[in-house]
Design an enzyme around this catalytic site. Structure first.
Site, mmCIF file in Angstrom:
data_model
loop_
_atom_site.group_PDB
_atom_site.id
_atom_site.type_symbol
_atom_site.label_atom_id
_atom_site.label_comp_id
_atom_site.label_asym_id
_atom_site.label_seq_id
_atom_site.Cartn_x
_atom_site.Cartn_y
_atom_site.Cartn_z
ATOM 1 N N GLU A 113 6.747 -20.860 15.695
ATOM 2 C CA GLU A 113 6.243 -20.786 14.312
ATOM 3 C C GLU A 113 4.729 -20.985 14.285
ATOM 4 O OE1 GLU A 113 9.022 -23.675 12.868
ATOM 5 O OE2 GLU A 113 10.646 -22.241 13.224
ATOM 6 N N ASN A 166 13.176 -31.608 15.838
ATOM 7 C CA ASN A 166 11.951 -31.062 15.259
ATOM 8 C C ASN A 166 12.209 -30.894 13.761
ATOM 9 O OD1 ASN A 166 9.721 -29.648 14.455
ATOM 10 N ND2 ASN A 166 10.197 -27.802 15.648
ATOM 11 N N HIS A 168 5.064 -24.089 19.563
ATOM 12 C CA HIS A 168 6.270 -23.640 18.866
ATOM 13 C C HIS A 168 6.045 -22.217 18.355
ATOM 14 C CE1 HIS A 168 9.584 -23.310 16.101
ATOM 15 N NE2 HIS A 168 10.141 -24.329 16.731
ATOM 16 N N GLY A 221 16.778 -20.838 13.692
ATOM 17 C CA GLY A 221 17.080 -20.867 12.265
ATOM 18 C C GLY A 221 17.943 -19.706 11.793
ATOM 19 N N SER A 276 19.248 -22.742 17.015
ATOM 20 C CA SER A 276 20.591 -22.883 16.435
ATOM 21 C C SER A 276 21.528 -23.716 17.311
ATOM 22 C CB SER A 276 21.209 -21.512 16.127
ATOM 23 O OG SER A 276 20.413 -20.828 15.162
ATOM 24 N N GLY A 317 17.339 -27.399 12.372
ATOM 25 C CA GLY A 317 18.182 -27.708 11.218
ATOM 26 C C GLY A 317 19.174 -28.838 11.434
ATOM 27 N N GLU A 334 12.939 -21.511 23.617
ATOM 28 C CA GLU A 334 13.455 -21.239 22.281
ATOM 29 C C GLU A 334 13.367 -19.738 22.001
ATOM 30 O OE1 GLU A 334 13.262 -25.088 19.755
ATOM 31 O OE2 GLU A 334 11.469 -23.905 19.376
ATOM 32 N N LYS A 389 10.228 -30.054 11.525
ATOM 33 C CA LYS A 389 9.396 -29.008 10.909
ATOM 34 C C LYS A 389 8.810 -29.547 9.600
ATOM 35 C CE LYS A 389 12.072 -25.590 13.383
ATOM 36 N NZ LYS A 389 12.570 -24.226 13.491
HETATM 37 P P1 13P Z 1 16.975 -24.419 14.635
HETATM 38 O O1 13P Z 1 17.731 -25.472 15.412
HETATM 39 O O2 13P Z 1 16.946 -24.699 13.156
HETATM 40 O O3 13P Z 1 17.405 -23.036 14.985
HETATM 41 O O4 13P Z 1 15.438 -24.554 15.091
HETATM 42 C C1 13P Z 1 15.165 -24.576 16.439
HETATM 43 C C2 13P Z 1 13.737 -24.936 16.605
HETATM 44 O O5 13P Z 1 12.849 -24.167 16.283
HETATM 45 C C3 13P Z 1 13.424 -26.268 17.138
HETATM 46 O O6 13P Z 1 12.080 -26.377 17.432
#
Ligand code: 13P
Length: 258
Positions: free
Chosen positions: A103, A11, A101, A179, A219, A241, A173, A13
């Site tokens: 977010e 992802n 998601h 993150g 993460s 990430g 998640e 983002k």
């Molecule tokens: P990270 O791997 O950066 O923690 O993000 C996870 C995520 O939100 C994937 O959709």
């Protein structure tokens, strides 16, 4: 033997330009990661990148590598300024769509009810929904994460019938792990995945539950992917990430159980 798919989905983002995204995929392809058996890889890029990403994936030439979007709207067309329909996504070569998601739930107020409409629309187009769920820190601290995640599933996807839900990929998640560099322990991940699968089994039966891919996100990285993916109910990952660098994403792909 496990029959369900393993998936590693990146992802991106709101990161990378289209050219950077294409360069990343081309670099990943040069590592020639093993994507065999029931394994798939999905690149979930911003809308503006999808056509170019699709070309890069096509030139890789591995049918198990797919293009995904990070969101969609459920209406087929009309006066919805700024929104993107599933037909538009399909025209760019998309075959999977992340929905719900955390977010999007947090910053764009997406509700369980809206996600229910989105999942229906995605399945009607024969695309793969990657449905995200997961609890915030205060819920984890209160040890009510099971009830919280159960409500997310019940309100957004448990209206589906067995033939439909089997096509849904669920991504757990925990928000406190996204993150933050804090990963759920393998036991915390396995416990929640097993709980989600038990809810699916209660409603749809064990055979259906065993067909459904449940990804871990939060993460997940090159160092911890192998251990997370070795858990009985963890069928891969949704990676933020660590999906933005070829070396780490390739290591995560290679950590998938073949
Ligand atoms: P990270 O791997 O950066 O923690 O993000 C996870 C995520 O939100 C994937 O959709």
């Amino acid at each position: 033997m496990k029959m369900r798919k393993n998936i590693v989905a990146g992802n991106w983002k709101m990161n990378l330009t289209p050219a950077e995204g294409v360069a990343l995929i081309n670099e990943i392809a040069t590592f020639n990661p093993a994507i065999s058996g029931n394994n798939q890889v999905v690149f979930c890029a911003p809308f503006t990148h999808l056509s170019e990403v699709n070309k890069a994936v096509a030139s890789w030439g591995n049918a198990k590598v797919l293009v995904g979007a990070q969101n969609c709207y459920y209406q087929p067309s009309g006066a919805y300024t700024g929104e993107i329909s599933l037909d538009m996504l399909m025209a760019c070569g998309v075959s999977a769509v992340i929905i719900g998601h955390s977010e999007r739930r947090l910053y764009f107020a997406e509700s369980n009810e809206l996600l229910r409409l989105k999942v229906d629309a995605i399945l009607a187009k024969q695309l793969m929904p990657i449905f995200c769920c997961g609890e915030p820190l205060e819920i984890r601290n209160a040890n009510t994460q099971n009830e919280y995640v159960a409500a997310q599933l019940q309100e957004s996807i448990f209206h589906l019938n067995a033939a439909e839900i089997i096509k849904v990929v669920i991504a757990y998640e925990p928000i406190w792990a996204i993150g933050t560099g804090v990963t759920a322990s393998t036991q915390q991940a396995q416990d929640m995945h097993a709980f989600i699968r038990s809810l699916l089994a209660d409603k749809y039966g064990a055979d259906v539950a065993n067909e459904i891919t449940i990804l871990y996100g939060g993460s997940c990285n090159a160092a911890n992917a192998k251990e997370l993916f070795s858990q009985a109910d963890v069928d891969g990952g949704l990676i933020g990430g660590a999906a933005l660098k070829a070396e780490s994403f390739v290591a995560i792909i290679n950590a998938m159980n073949g």
